[in-house]
Design a protein around this motif. Sequence first.
Motif, PDB file in Angstrom:
ATOM      1  N   VAL A   4       0.893  -1.116  -0.210  1.00  0.00           N
ATOM      2  CA  VAL A   4      -0.031   0.113  -0.322  1.00  0.00           C
ATOM      3  C   VAL A   4       1.053   1.197   0.136  1.00  0.00           C
ATOM      4  CG1 VAL A   4      -1.784   1.241   1.350  1.00  0.00           C
ATOM      5  CG2 VAL A   4      -1.725  -1.207   1.343  1.00  0.00           C
ATOM      6  N   VAL A   5       0.579   1.944  -0.817  1.00  0.00           N
ATOM      7  CA  VAL A   5       1.268   3.460  -1.023  1.00  0.00           C
ATOM      8  C   VAL A   5       0.236   4.554  -0.730  1.00  0.00           C
ATOM      9  CG1 VAL A   5       2.637   5.058  -2.370  1.00  0.00           C
ATOM     10  CG2 VAL A   5       2.876   2.609  -2.965  1.00  0.00           C
ATOM     11  N   LEU A   6       0.501   5.274   0.272  1.00  0.00           N
ATOM     12  CA  LEU A   6      -0.397   6.466   0.752  1.00  0.00           C
ATOM     13  C   LEU A   6       0.264   7.563   0.405  1.00  0.00           C
ATOM     14  CD1 LEU A   6      -1.957   5.007   4.181  1.00  0.00           C
ATOM     15  CD2 LEU A   6      -2.886   4.695   1.649  1.00  0.00           C
ATOM     16  N   GLN A   7      -0.265   8.376  -0.574  1.00  0.00           N
ATOM     17  CA  GLN A   7       0.186   9.931  -0.830  1.00  0.00           C
ATOM     18  C   GLN A   7      -0.668  11.030  -0.246  1.00  0.00           C
ATOM     19  OE1 GLN A   7       0.902  10.433  -4.949  1.00  0.00           O
ATOM     20  NE2 GLN A   7       1.218  12.590  -4.654  1.00  0.00           N
ATOM     21  N   GLY A   8      -0.249  11.680   0.697  1.00  0.00           N
ATOM     22  CA  GLY A   8      -1.096  13.006   1.112  1.00  0.00           C
ATOM     23  C   GLY A   8      -0.290  14.033   0.309  1.00  0.00           C
ATOM     24  N   ASP A   9      -0.763  14.555  -0.791  1.00  0.00           N
ATOM     25  CA  ASP A   9      -0.440  15.485  -1.644  1.00  0.00           C
ATOM     26  C   ASP A   9       0.054  16.682  -0.909  1.00  0.00           C
ATOM     27  OD1 ASP A   9      -0.141  17.220  -3.787  1.00  0.00           O
ATOM     28  OD2 ASP A   9      -0.890  15.748  -4.942  1.00  0.00           O
ATOM     29  N   GLY A  10       1.158  17.087  -1.249  1.00  0.00           N
ATOM     30  CA  GLY A  10       1.945  18.283  -0.530  1.00  0.00           C
ATOM     31  C   GLY A  10       1.501  18.475   0.996  1.00  0.00           C
ATOM     32  N   MET A  11       1.759  17.354   1.647  1.00  0.00           N
ATOM     33  CA  MET A  11       1.776  17.444   3.006  1.00  0.00           C
ATOM     34  C   MET A  11       2.668  18.057   3.904  1.00  0.00           C
ATOM     35  SD  MET A  11       0.527  13.694   4.724  1.00  0.00           S
ATOM     36  CE  MET A  11       1.924  12.668   4.049  1.00  0.00           C
ATOM     37  N   ALA A  12       3.936  18.040   3.342  1.00  0.00           N
ATOM     38  CA  ALA A  12       5.210  18.713   3.918  1.00  0.00           C
ATOM     39  C   ALA A  12       4.969  20.342   3.881  1.00  0.00           C
ATOM     40  CB  ALA A  12       6.431  18.273   3.244  1.00  0.00           C
ATOM     41  N   ASP A  13       5.567  20.915   4.783  1.00  0.00           N
ATOM     42  CA  ASP A  13       5.688  22.213   4.857  1.00  0.00           C
ATOM     43  C   ASP A  13       6.529  23.013   5.704  1.00  0.00           C
ATOM     44  OD1 ASP A  13       4.311  25.030   5.301  1.00  0.00           O
ATOM     45  OD2 ASP A  13       2.219  24.031   4.817  1.00  0.00           O
ATOM     46  N   TRP A  14       6.800  24.170   6.024  1.00  0.00           N
ATOM     47  CA  TRP A  14       7.631  24.964   6.567  1.00  0.00           C
ATOM     48  C   TRP A  14       7.120  25.561   8.062  1.00  0.00           C
ATOM     49  CZ3 TRP A  14       8.525  29.200   2.599  1.00  0.00           C
ATOM     50  CH2 TRP A  14       9.290  28.683   1.482  1.00  0.00           C
ATOM     51  N   PRO A  15       7.848  25.495   9.214  1.00  0.00           N
ATOM     52  CA  PRO A  15       7.466  26.017  10.445  1.00  0.00           C
ATOM     53  C   PRO A  15       6.485  27.296  10.317  1.00  0.00           C
ATOM     54  CG  PRO A  15       9.671  25.269  10.502  1.00  0.00           C
ATOM     55  CD  PRO A  15       9.374  25.541   9.002  1.00  0.00           C
ATOM     56  N   VAL A  16       5.380  27.228  10.738  1.00  0.00           N
ATOM     57  CA  VAL A  16       4.374  28.247  10.896  1.00  0.00           C
ATOM     58  C   VAL A  16       4.248  28.904  12.138  1.00  0.00           C
ATOM     59  CG1 VAL A  16       1.932  28.792  10.369  1.00  0.00           C
ATOM     60  CG2 VAL A  16       3.025  26.942   9.213  1.00  0.00           C
ATOM     61  N   ALA A  17       4.522  30.418  12.402  1.00  0.00           N
ATOM     62  CA  ALA A  17       4.397  31.349  13.719  1.00  0.00           C
ATOM     63  C   ALA A  17       3.418  30.999  14.154  1.00  0.00           C
ATOM     64  CB  ALA A  17       4.734  32.621  13.054  1.00  0.00           C
ATOM     65  N   GLU A  18       2.051  31.115  13.321  1.00  0.00           N
ATOM     66  CA  GLU A  18       0.460  30.822  14.062  1.00  0.00           C
ATOM     67  C   GLU A  18       0.562  29.471  14.641  1.00  0.00           C
ATOM     68  OE1 GLU A  18      -3.811  30.345  12.461  1.00  0.00           O
ATOM     69  OE2 GLU A  18      -2.522  31.114  11.152  1.00  0.00           O
ATOM     70  N   LEU A  19       1.570  28.485  14.526  1.00  0.00           N
ATOM     71  CA  LEU A  19       1.233  27.136  14.953  1.00  0.00           C
ATOM     72  C   LEU A  19       2.449  26.927  16.000  1.00  0.00           C
ATOM     73  CD1 LEU A  19       0.619  24.960  12.109  1.00  0.00           C
ATOM     74  CD2 LEU A  19      -1.058  26.001  13.718  1.00  0.00           C
ATOM     75  N   GLY A  20       2.755  27.974  16.578  1.00  0.00           N
ATOM     76  CA  GLY A  20       4.163  28.087  17.582  1.00  0.00           C
ATOM     77  C   GLY A  20       5.274  27.585  16.999  1.00  0.00           C
ATOM     78  N   ASN A  21       5.410  28.016  15.514  1.00  0.00           N
ATOM     79  CA  ASN A  21       6.652  27.605  14.951  1.00  0.00           C
ATOM     80  C   ASN A  21       7.015  26.201  14.729  1.00  0.00           C
ATOM     81  OD1 ASN A  21       7.979  30.250  14.263  1.00  0.00           O
ATOM     82  ND2 ASN A  21       8.543  30.357  16.217  1.00  0.00           N
ATOM     83  N   LYS A  22       5.794  25.435  14.791  1.00  0.00           N
ATOM     84  CA  LYS A  22       5.768  23.948  14.312  1.00  0.00           C
ATOM     85  C   LYS A  22       5.107  24.082  12.761  1.00  0.00           C
ATOM     86  CE  LYS A  22       4.833  22.269  18.764  1.00  0.00           C
ATOM     87  NZ  LYS A  22       3.939  21.227  19.391  1.00  0.00           N
ATOM     88  N   THR A  23       5.584  22.794  12.142  1.00  0.00           N
ATOM     89  CA  THR A  23       5.067  22.483  10.825  1.00  0.00           C
ATOM     90  C   THR A  23       3.438  21.996  11.056  1.00  0.00           C
ATOM     91  OG1 THR A  23       5.647  20.292  10.533  1.00  0.00           O
ATOM     92  CG2 THR A  23       6.930  22.132   9.964  1.00  0.00           C
ATOM     93  N   PRO A  24       2.730  22.218   9.965  1.00  0.00           N
ATOM     94  CA  PRO A  24       1.375  21.570  10.069  1.00  0.00           C
ATOM     95  C   PRO A  24       1.328  20.076  10.733  1.00  0.00           C
ATOM     96  CG  PRO A  24       1.272  23.141   8.356  1.00  0.00           C
ATOM     97  CD  PRO A  24       2.810  23.108   8.699  1.00  0.00           C
ATOM     98  N   LEU A  25       2.204  19.309   9.959  1.00  0.00           N
ATOM     99  CA  LEU A  25       2.606  17.899  10.235  1.00  0.00           C
ATOM    100  C   LEU A  25       3.121  17.680  11.795  1.00  0.00           C
ATOM    101  CD1 LEU A  25       4.171  16.323   7.283  1.00  0.00           C
ATOM    102  CD2 LEU A  25       1.964  15.584   8.218  1.00  0.00           C
ATOM    103  N   GLU A  26       3.884  18.726  12.396  1.00  0.00           N
ATOM    104  CA  GLU A  26       4.203  18.653  13.860  1.00  0.00           C
ATOM    105  C   GLU A  26       3.118  19.047  14.655  1.00  0.00           C
ATOM    106  OE1 GLU A  26       8.360  20.107  15.136  1.00  0.00           O
ATOM    107  OE2 GLU A  26       7.605  21.387  13.675  1.00  0.00           O
ATOM    108  N   TYR A  27       1.962  19.886  14.288  1.00  0.00           N
ATOM    109  CA  TYR A  27       1.112  20.460  15.171  1.00  0.00           C
ATOM    110  C   TYR A  27      -0.335  19.530  15.095  1.00  0.00           C
ATOM    111  CZ  TYR A  27      -2.219  23.832  16.768  1.00  0.00           C
ATOM    112  OH  TYR A  27      -3.381  24.503  17.555  1.00  0.00           O
TER     113      TYR A  27
END
Length: 407
Positions: A4-27
Motif C-alpha cells: 500500500v502506498v499512501l500519498q498525502g499530496d503536498g503534506m510537507a510544509d515549513w514552520p508556521v508562526a501561528e502554530l508556535g513555529n511548528k509545521t502543520p505535520l508537527e502540530y
Amino acid sequence: MKYVVLQGDGMADWPVAELGNKTPLEYAQTPNMDRIASFGVLGLTHTIPNGYPPGSDVGTMSLLGYDPSRYHTGRSPIEAASMGVELGPTDIAFRCNLVTLGTDTNGEEIMDDFSAGHITSAEASELIQTINRELGTPELAFYPGVSYRHLLVWHGGKEKMQTTPPHDITGQAIAGCLPAGEGSETLLTLMQQSRAMLAAHSVNKKRQAGGHKPASSIWLWGQGRRPAVPTIYERFGLAGSVISAVDLVRGLGVLAGLEVIHVPGATGFLDTNYLGKAEYGLESLQHKDFLFLHVEATDEAGHMGAVDKKVQALEDFDQKVVGTILAGLRDHDEWRILLMPDHATPVAIKTHSNDPVPFAILSSEDLKRGHRKPVQYSEPSAKSTGVVVAEAWRIMERFIRGEAITA
C-alpha cells in the motif's frame, strides 16, 4: 504480500508562526501516521530532482518509482492518459485551467484564483464544451476534466515554449507569466478569445449571482508528449489499483498499468470522501496486491494559504484514510505500507517547493517485532533520524523488495 502506498499530496510544509513555529505535520494530531513512523522506518527524501519544477507530476512519478530524468515528458500527457485521450506521436497535450483573473490596486491584471473558485465539474464541463465548439479546430481539441482541470490537445503542435503553472502566481501579475516562445502565439490567442466567451456564458452569470467566482479565462500550461513507462506488473509482477480524484495521479496510475477505482464523493478538495477512498482501497486488496491511494486536500489547503484547513486535512487524512487502512490490513498476514507526499506545499508561499519530504515505511513484520521508537511523522523528526534518500524514485523498488533503507 500486500503493498500500500499512501500519498498525502503536498503534506510537507515549513514552520508556521501561528502554530508556535511548528509545521502543520508537527502540530496536527496524526496518531496513525506517527504509528507508521514509530514502528517502521522514517527518513527524508528528495522527490524533485535538481533542475525540475516542484510539481505533482515530477513528485508523484518519483514516488511511484520512475526516474523523472528518464520518463518525464510533461504534466498534461499524464492527465490525458487518465481521461482516455490517446495521443499520437506528434500530439502535444496542455493542461487547460479555468481561472479567475482580477486586477490589483494599480489596475494590473493578476491571477485571482487558479481554480475559478473550485468550480464544479458539471459547470466546468459546460464551459469547456462551449470553448471546444467555438475555438476547437481539426488541430486543436479541448476535453473536459475534473473541476478546474481540463485538457487541450494540439495535433502536430509545438512544445518548446515557456508556460507557467497558475497556482504558482496566485495574487501576482500575469504579465511575464504568459506563454512565450515558438508556438506561444496560438496559446495566447486561445486564452484571449476565451475571455469574452466565458464572460457571456450562463454558467458564469449564475455563479456570480450566487456569490461565486467566475471562470474568466482559460490558462494553458504543462505541455508535453505521451511518455512510455514500464508498468508495475512488468517491473514487479504485481497487479494493482489507483484511487485519486485528480486526473494527473490517475493518469500516472494508468501509465503504470493500475486499475482506476472511482470513489463516489471523491472531489480532490477538502470535502472529499476520505473514508470511502480507504474502504474502496481495502476492497481492492481482496483481489489485487498493490494499492496506490492519493488524497489531494492537503495540497489544496497549502495553495489556499490556510493553515487551519491544512491541519484539518492532515487530521482527516490520518484518521479516515491512514487509520482505516491500518485497521483493514489486519485481515492480511503480510503487508507493507509506504507513506509520503510528492512535494511540500508551504502555506506561506501558497505553492510547491523542492524541500525534501518525510517518508515512512511499515511492515507486518515490523509490528510483530514491536520495536517502537516514539517519533512523530513530521519533517523535523524525519531529519533527526539521519536517514536521507537522495533520489526518491529509488525507494519504490526497495519497498517492494523489502530491502533495508538506512542512512
